[in-house]
Scaffold this motif. Structure first.
Motif, PDB file in Angstrom:
ATOM      1  N   PRO A  47      33.300  -7.245 -24.863  1.00  0.00           N
ATOM      2  CA  PRO A  47      33.112  -8.777 -24.404  1.00  0.00           C
ATOM      3  C   PRO A  47      31.997  -8.129 -22.973  1.00  0.00           C
ATOM      4  O   PRO A  47      31.841  -6.884 -22.717  1.00  0.00           O
ATOM      5  N   PRO A  48      31.454 -10.112 -22.413  1.00  0.00           N
ATOM      6  CA  PRO A  48      30.336  -8.938 -21.162  1.00  0.00           C
ATOM      7  C   PRO A  48      31.515  -9.056 -20.111  1.00  0.00           C
ATOM      8  O   PRO A  48      32.923  -9.953 -19.801  1.00  0.00           O
ATOM      9  N   ARG A  99      25.799  -8.175 -20.742  1.00  0.00           N
ATOM     10  CA  ARG A  99      25.737  -9.237 -20.171  1.00  0.00           C
ATOM     11  C   ARG A  99      24.369  -9.838 -20.965  1.00  0.00           C
ATOM     12  O   ARG A  99      24.175 -11.308 -21.336  1.00  0.00           O
ATOM     13  N   TRP A 100      23.556  -9.097 -20.736  1.00  0.00           N
ATOM     14  CA  TRP A 100      22.114  -9.653 -21.283  1.00  0.00           C
ATOM     15  C   TRP A 100      21.754 -10.062 -23.091  1.00  0.00           C
ATOM     16  O   TRP A 100      21.984 -10.734 -23.403  1.00  0.00           O
ATOM     17  N   ALA A 101      23.236  -9.270 -24.366  1.00  0.00           N
ATOM     18  CA  ALA A 101      22.782  -9.377 -25.164  1.00  0.00           C
ATOM     19  C   ALA A 101      23.632 -10.463 -25.444  1.00  0.00           C
ATOM     20  O   ALA A 101      23.438 -10.900 -26.780  1.00  0.00           O
ATOM     21  N   HIS A 102      24.720 -10.509 -25.157  1.00  0.00           N
ATOM     22  CA  HIS A 102      26.002 -11.892 -24.963  1.00  0.00           C
ATOM     23  C   HIS A 102      24.221 -13.738 -25.221  1.00  0.00           C
ATOM     24  O   HIS A 102      24.027 -14.280 -25.645  1.00  0.00           O
ATOM     25  N   GLY A 103      23.853 -12.979 -24.164  1.00  0.00           N
ATOM     26  CA  GLY A 103      23.088 -13.989 -23.410  1.00  0.00           C
ATOM     27  C   GLY A 103      21.781 -14.863 -24.386  1.00  0.00           C
ATOM     28  O   GLY A 103      21.269 -15.922 -25.364  1.00  0.00           O
ATOM     29  N   VAL A 104      21.586 -13.501 -25.697  1.00  0.00           N
ATOM     30  CA  VAL A 104      19.893 -13.819 -26.594  1.00  0.00           C
ATOM     31  C   VAL A 104      21.055 -14.076 -28.028  1.00  0.00           C
ATOM     32  O   VAL A 104      20.168 -13.780 -29.219  1.00  0.00           O
TER      33      VAL A 104
END
Length: 702
Positions: A47-48, A99-104
């Motif tokens: 999870p983020p 955080r970045w991984a969930h965004g992309v």
């Protein structure tokens, strides 16, 4: 369809071995052969992080790299975008990466893979083969097609990921060599690696580097304001700035300090700053920004805890675990633990990355251990560790029974866990998740001389290693178990442990070492005076002979084992050794002897209602029957085994049964039936990830 006196009848007669369609008129018919369950796209990202702020520059840099390197490519095989996010422990590397991984993540249509390498370390190094094994399973490769060796696993991983759009997130790498085998050969994939080191080897080979430094003063104040409220920080600007400075820009330290202020809304920030200014309780080796330390932050949070959660915190610091459950915390504390875990969660001294999976940050764990050494009597420290070991032994033993059923066990049955496993799959998944913790506990117990725990736990872990093939763990655990059994003078347990150790070496094709361990196991079994153990070791000798294509020698070993089982009246053992003897006879070209052995094995397994063993026997019996020219009997036996293996979704055995049926059809000159069987086998091979078998089947089909 026939007509009798004006009456039209729709009848089927004779033997039918496949689908049947009955209708008046048919335009076209399409048969769909079974293929295995659909493979889900892996979504492994944790999870983020909650309450994430700052790091706008680094997030933008990651976006720029992605846009430049990934979206401008035409796809296909190539080099993935690889980024190393490095920095001090606790600086927020995992948080920004997640955080970045969930965004992309939506850009990577073939899924996301994740590995925390800390759970795969052995003596400072990572068992990359185990990481690859987990990735291959997530990509749909069946367990039986995952090879044992690192090179073979890496090759299969490259084959499965070439040209795909995958995002791979690797946490806590120490060396470039730990990461290289995990890189998919695809220009449309991306890999993000977090590390406390720069990983220059990856950068030299083209990886991009994003060093993550501690937060600036403004960024730290932003995070504190977000945590406790901007008005509260603005009311004491000098104290707020000093608090940010004392936390050394580490997000984890800032969050703990913020939680401490949240717990006491009327407390002045300056009072907390005064407490943090005491440098006598610093973690000397873990400092940031010169001489500043985060220990004072942890100490202040700890001192604000009520007595029971404070003691739980101390005891958890003693455990060599990467994560733990509420059940384990309860065992260590000796009372209901969940309310106190909630207190630790609120103070940011414990994290919950997954439901009912808790962990201490590396720096927090060090502080908690120091508190335990300072405040807990030595006897209480050992009692906590023994309680953890006892809890794990009960759970591992229950998992072993859920997976393996009624197998030979030397260890007494410990108390069952509070929540028994609902299925063998659930038990196996639990063992997989706890694998790193169990190995760490075994190492600690072995060094402390807790020999009963070591060999009993090692015996129970056979269920995991035999199913999932974690060879490094398998070898180390069995060796520790054998040494503990020897220290106790318990010959039977030593024989069992050395036999388990030898079975790993047999699968790894290290036959000289396997032979030495089996000799030692045979000696220990003789010293124990246990006929059943002698039979178990003889079976392993037979397995080694069969693996080296020496069927006559294997048959001699299996026969001796069979005689022992017959003498002690152990029906399952008689059935299994008859089955193994049938395999050896088939390999040696003695088909009639093989059929007789298989028939005996089948009768016993039918008597015991062991359906899986019946399916295995039926398939191997079909091979022997074909050699005798009994085609119809062979086909019936192969279909019997195929039905069982389809129900159990055992891909390897399905393919073998279908190959036998194809061979039988070819013997009869039925090319259409041969092709149908081969196409079904190909479908199963592809669905289960057995690329090598699929290639062989395609070659035969052409």
């Amino acid at each position: 369809m026939t007509e009798h006196g004006g009456e039209v009848r729709n009848e089927v007669s004779g033997h039918v071995g496949g689908p049947v369609v009955q209708a008046g008129q048919i335009g076209s018919v399409v048969f769909h052969t079974p293929s295995g369950p659909p493979v889900e796209i892996p979504r492994q990202l944790p999870p983020p992080p909650r309450g994430f702020v700052n790091r706008a520059v680094e997030l933008a840099a990651l976006d720029d790299l992605l846009n430049a390197d990934l979206l401008n490519t035409d796809g296909g095989a190539g080099v993935p975008l690889t980024v190393v996010v490095s920095g001090l422990g606790g600086v927020g590397k995992s948080a920004i990466s997640r955080r970045w991984a969930h965004g992309v993540s939506d850009r990577f249509t073939d899924g996301q893979l994740y590995a925390d390498l800390e759970g795969y370390r052995h003596g400072g190094g990572v068992e990359v083969g185990d990481v690859l094994g987990g990735f291959l399973r997530s990509l749909g490769v069946r367990e039986e097609w995952i090879p044992a060796g690192l090179a073979e696993r890496a090759a299969l991983f490259r084959s499965r990921t070439a040209g795909r759009r995958l995002l791979v997130l690797v946490d806590d790498a120490h060396h470039a060599a730990e990461v290289v085998p995990l890189l998919p050969p695809s220009a449309t994939s991306a890999v993000v690696v977090t590390s406390q080191r720069r990983l220059g080897g990856l950068v030299v080979d083209g990886a991009r580097s994003i060093p993550l430094t501690p937060l600036t003063l403004d960024e730290s104040l932003h995070l504190l304001s977000n945590l406790v409220g901007a008005d509260r920080i603005a009311a004491e600007p000098a104290a707020g700035a000093e608090l940010a400075r004392l936390c050394a820009g580490l997000p984890i330290a800032l969050r703990v300090a913020g939680a401490r202020l949240i717990q006491r809304p009327s407390r002045l920030v300056s009072k907390l700053v005064a407490e943090l200014a005491d440098g006598r309780r610093r973690l000397e080796r873990l400092s940031a920004e010169g001489d500043l330390s985060v220990e004072a932050v942890f100490e202040t949070a700890y001192r604000g805890l009520p007595s029971v959660p404070a003691r739980l915190y101390r005891l958890l610091g003693l455990l060599p675990l990467t994560t733990f459950s509420a059940g384990l915390a309860q065992a260590v504390l000796g009372r209901e633990a969940e309310p106190y875990l909630e207190t630790l969660l609120e103070a940011h001294l414990v994290e919950e990355p997954l439901p009912d999976r808790f962990r201490l940050h590396d720096l927090v764990r060090l502080h908690a251990a120091r508190c335990a050494e300072r405040e807990e009597p030595v006897a209480d420290q050992e009692a906590a560790l023994r309680a953890a070991a006892s809890w794990y032994l009960g759970a591992v033993s229950a998992a072993d029974r859920a997976i393996m059923g009624d197998r030979v066990r030397l260890a007494p049955e410990p108390p069952a866990p509070a929540e028994p496993f609902g299925s063998s799959g659930e038990a196996l998944d639990w063992l997989e998740a706890e694998r790193g913790n169990l190995l760490a506990l075994l190492r600690l117990a072995a060094s402390a001389g807790w020999h009963e725990f070591v060999w009993q736990c090692a015996e129970a872990l056979w269920a995991l290693y035999h199913q999932r093939k974690h060879y490094a763990d398998w070898l180390e655990t069995s060796r520790l178990g054998a040494e503990s059994a020897r220290e106790l003078g318990y010959h039977a347990a030593e024989a069992r442990m050395r036999n388990q150790l030898a079975r790993a070496y047999i699968e790894l094709a290290d036959f000289p070492t396997a032979g030495r361990e089996l000799d030692a196991a045979a000696g220990a079994a003789e010293a124990a005076g246990e006929p059943l153990l002698r039979a178990i070791v003889l079976e392993s000798f037979g397995q080694a002979e069969l693996a080296q294509n020496r069927p006559e020698a294997a048959a001699e070993r299996f026969t001796r084992a069979l005689e022992i089982h017959e003498a002690i009246g152990r029906r399952r053992g008689i059935g299994m050794q008859s089955y193994h003897l049938g395999l050896a006879h088939t390999r040696a070209g003695h088909a009639e002897e093989a059929v007789a052995a298989f028939q005996r094995a089948m009768s016993i397994m039918e008597e015991r209602d062991d359906e899986l063993s019946q399916g295995k026997i039926a398939i191997e019996r079909a091979v022997a029957l074909r050699h005798l020219g009994r085609g119809a009997d062979a086909a019936a036996s192969a279909r019997q085994g195929l039905a069982v293996m389809r129900e159990r979704r055992v891909a390897a055995k399905q393919i073998k049964a279908l190959r036998i049926l194809a061979d039988l059809a070819a013997d009869d000159g039925d090319r259409e039936q041969e092709r149908r069987c081969l196409e079904q086998a190909l479908s199963v091979a592809l669905a289960s990830g057995n690329q090598a078998e699929a290639d062989l089947l395609r070659e035969r089909l052409t």
